[in-house]
Design an enzyme around this catalytic site. Sequence first.
Site: not given
Length: 1337
Positions: A251, A254-255, A325, A332
């Site tokens: 993840h 991905e960011h 990020e 998040e």
Amino acid sequence: MASSPLSAAAAATTMATSPYLPPSLHLHRGGDRRRGFIPARPLASRQRRPSSLAHSGCRLSLLPPQRRHILFRAKEKQLITTRPCGISKLYTDEVDGRAIEGLSLGYPGCVSCFQGCNRSRSYRARYTPGVFLDKSACLFQKHLAGGRSVKLAHILHALGPEEPHVASTLSDAVLEKSGSTFWDPEVENAELEGFLNAPLPSHPKLHRGQLKNGLRYIILPNKVPANRFEAHMEVHVGSIDEEEDEQGIAHMIEHVAFLGSKKREKLLGTGARSNAYTDFHHTVFHIHSPTSTKDSDADLVPCVLDALNEIAFHPKFLPSRVEKERRAILSELQMMNTIEYRIDCQLLQHLHSENKLSKRFPIGLEEQIKKWDPEKIQKFHERWYFPANATLYLVGDIDDIPKTEAQIEFVFGKTLPKNEMANLHTPSTFGAMANFLVPKLPGGLAGSLSNERSSISFDQPQLTRRERQAVRPPVEHKWSLPGLGHNTKPPEIFQHELIQNFSFNMFCKIPVSQVCTYGDLRNVLMKRIFLTALHFRINTRYKSSNPPFTSIELDHSDSGREGCTVTTLTVTAEPKNWQSAVKVAVQEVRRLKEFGVTKGELTRYMDALLKDSEQLAAMVDSVPSVDNLEFIMESDALGHTIMDQRQGHESLVTVAETVTLEEVNSVGAEVLEFISDFGKPTAPLPAAIVVCVPSRVHIDGVGETEFKIYPHEITDSIVAGLEEPIHAEPELEVPKELISQAVLEELRVQRRPSFVSMSKEGNATKLFDKETGIIQCRLSNGIPVNYKITKNEARCGVMRLIVCGGRATETCVSKGAVVVGVRTLSEGGCVGNFSREQVELFCVNHLINCSLESTEEFIAMEFRFTLRDNGMRAAFQLLHMVLEHSVWLEDAFDRARQLYLSYYRSIPKSLERSTAFKLMLAMVNGDERFVEPMPESLQNLTLQSVKDAVMKQFVADNMEVSIVGDFTEEDIEACILDYLGTVSTAKSPNIEQSFEPIMFRPFPSDVHFQQVFLKDTDERACAYIAGPAASRWGITAEGRDLFCLINASNMDDEKSNADKIIHLEEKIVEKNGESGIRSHPLFFSITLGLLAEIINSRLFTTVRDSLGLTYDVSFELSLFDWLNLGWYVVSVTSTPSKVYKAVDACKNVLRGLHSNKIAQRELDRAKRTLLMRHEAETKSNAYWLGLMAHLQSSSIPRKDISCIKDLTSLYEAAKIEDIYVAYEHLKVDDTSLFCCIGVAGAQAGEDISELGDEELDSSWSSWVKVEEPWDAPPCAIFHVTFVTSYRSVTGRDGYLQEKKKKISLNFKQPLDFVALIPNPEGVLRDSCAADREMGML
């Protein structure tokens, strides 16, 4: 429309899923919608979505998530289920420079209440026949045609419009086949076996290929939307591939890769949108783009491919981007950690307790995320992100396939994995990819090689490519199959104080059965019919009384991402009724398993499925590219044969001919054995039984009490349901029509319906606008009607009735009457002499889907229908019956009231909802019409009071009906006259004089700034900032007409207000003229919409990207039509230590448009976004309904046909100066702003000194102001020391906790701070902080 659980007595059954049944026919295509399987929708469907509100169901939702209730439900629509919905996929989105990242919920409930965002997939959701869904909402919140056909003599082809429908003869033929005189069973069985083993046809337009470096690609030409395409790069790596010290690293990549791409940023000016997501097995980067630039017609396909190449295979792991990020992901992690997410985690952990799926959630672990350096992240990337481990999907308006393949080769052909090159044998075009699938699906991604257009040949020399260090091991599952063990695991109990209701989840897990032959499709069809019957039995049987459950759902679905097929029985109920609810669910499952479906049920549901399939086949050329792409990706992962909609219908019709009642019951019974035979040695063992319950419950007369439940009690309830006596299901008579021809003739004679003149001067009974195709007419009973004939959605239509009034008409003695009344109507479901069961099945037979909605200013009914088999006439009959012969039932009223009572009590258990609730009450000065009805108000309601509150609004001249569809002028006008023209007339009450005015709370007050503290085991924070705006038509809450201000020089001050309105309506927009756009009725709607796009972009760039204070921030406008007001809301999620700074930063952005002027590129980008959205939406019938709304409404005099015709030119003509005119009337000053901050955690609400000094100073400066301080000069510096006394209030108990601390503040500019008002005792009270008292030393 919103996917939501059924109302208090509804039962939802999810059907067996397959890509060959029409998408609208199964709850989840592929079944992973709840677990994040379906790729994220383009941002156009989620834009400006407050992520923090997604979990509460809508935009600052103050009403239950079950807003659309089912009144006449024909078959289940796509419902929110209780399987994990967000934990298996995380996404990162960007549109025009503003990335939005969040948890993909896998259903659209969070955006369904926004107009423009409520674009439920037109082709998919169109035909999920259903009864009135009540979606009452507060606006503040809101395969088929193969290139390779099977040539069998008895295979049917798609029926033409004049041919008899297959369903008219199918049932008897199937059920009575055994009685044929010439029937030879041996010959018949041999032919049938040969047919069922034949492969399904493959999609004729699908192009597959593979580059020399191993990159697979799939291309599908698709014309909708025109001149646009979807590009998905799917890298076959996800959280399941992470080692113990890498949890969350996929993840993270991905960011960093997505947001760090410079080539992606270069696409921002082209109108492209992009996003990315990570799940268990995949990381997907997606770009939705025009095919060419608007100005130069340059081909954008190579640019998009180049951006994806950089993102997936050549990212730069710069330390600055990694740190940025890292902050975002940590934020998040806290943002998404709602109680719903934690429940999902519990379900997955127990369902997959035997493998890594229970431990590798994509978000990762906080302590590990904080430690990774760029080098470690890059090493993971080098291990997994290379072409042979990826698949490229291109779907869209692409005609030249060879050219596109050459572009793919040019961009990706030179991309090779870093290091470690070795020889690779390629046994088949896609054989190399088999090792990268988990679990390995035999024949899955490879499909049928004879249909694949590969770019390599088996005669080519061996290719060099890096080999994997190790083949990814399959995920090992413990299957729920008979004979695999007899030690049932005891039920698991997850108990938490934030859980409101009881939920019971019983899982069965088996291997995925690929659907590649006609026999496979036949099995799916039979399961579908069987489970449909279960849904309707539960839904209809218990609607007539107060059931013990809130909902019962049975889901049977495949999961490519989890590598299994899961059947789930989910029961939700009030905690006090949990035992009865479980017993009823088990009893009904056992009844169906033992007695099976009836002959009538088989005929009915087979007919409905085939009609729905036929309708989708007719719409094959209007399916949006994004839906086709998702369908292909899903089918590819599951190993299903991919067909288009037309060939799928032909295949379905063919296998339907072979289905028998006995086989349906036999196949269906196998699905239910893990429930119906629970405890027997031969029964499949449940994979898990998980019960989620609250720690404490509310008991009337007692209050909050500890809730106790034990595993053996759950097991005992299951057993009790198995021991309940059961009886076979009786057949039910289904009406063919709701209004007979004789009754209709009598109504015609009595009421003499006709169209009347549209103006006093002329005799024209219809107004036709050639540019838009809209026809306006008015009936003799006063009902205005608008309709538009369009081929956008073949052979289907949609109708909407809008009634002015809504919740605004509620009085101080009828608070909640309208919203509860709408729910009551939907709960009852009866019309005339027809029972709920009969009405629901009438909808099934005619493929009608109905919804009922109540908002602050309107009540609306919407009917979706097919033109097949008199579907439009049936929908009009239903509308007539609701208006003339609706039935109001006491038990339905009790259920509706109880639901809202339960929902109100659940608000303190949700951080987002409680924060929004408190803010809303503060802003509208305690006006309950904009929030959830409170217990005292609910207790004062009666059946008669809610009926009166709703039905008094349903009078002829207060209603407006709009219809859009593929019908003829003759047919639509016949239905209008017969069923709307015969509605009895009644004079409309003066609604504008009957409702109490709505006012914003004046300043100063002690609630302009508020806080909510919620005790929780985990920390989270959110905040909402809101303020007044004008209505869509430029009227403020104070009654000021802003058009009079901005056009004062062009208006005669002596004219009456009515004359001014007429003057505005007669204005014609001058496309490039300042005076034209500022005189147009839509001026404020257009300019505020553009302003919202600009503010959203700035909020993300500043608060999220530059300052790192939030994971998600958004700006939403709510502009009313009838009510003279509007408002805006900024929603921000953060951590408790940063939320105060985030609020300050959001305020600075709101107020900074003067110091930081709007640039032309910002305006151009906003225009492009809104124009593209408008252009795409015009292909949807539902969007046209929204455009046509209020065209003839006397309550909204400024709406006319120019508001539709001029929309595009208004956007194009808007200038920066126009945006500032609108901005000047958006109140963002301290006296107008309302703010509420919500903080959850173990220490929430305790001493604010626990914040760091930096956070304390920042947050305090937002709240404390000094006005006229002690006669000192404005430039003086004041050193003030306070002894503070803090009052901590938890969300549930409301107890007072006193803490004291000395705080010193230096005030350099007294007028820059909010007023401290001294009282006689010498204590200074902060007028903005209701939860704090301060004493001055």
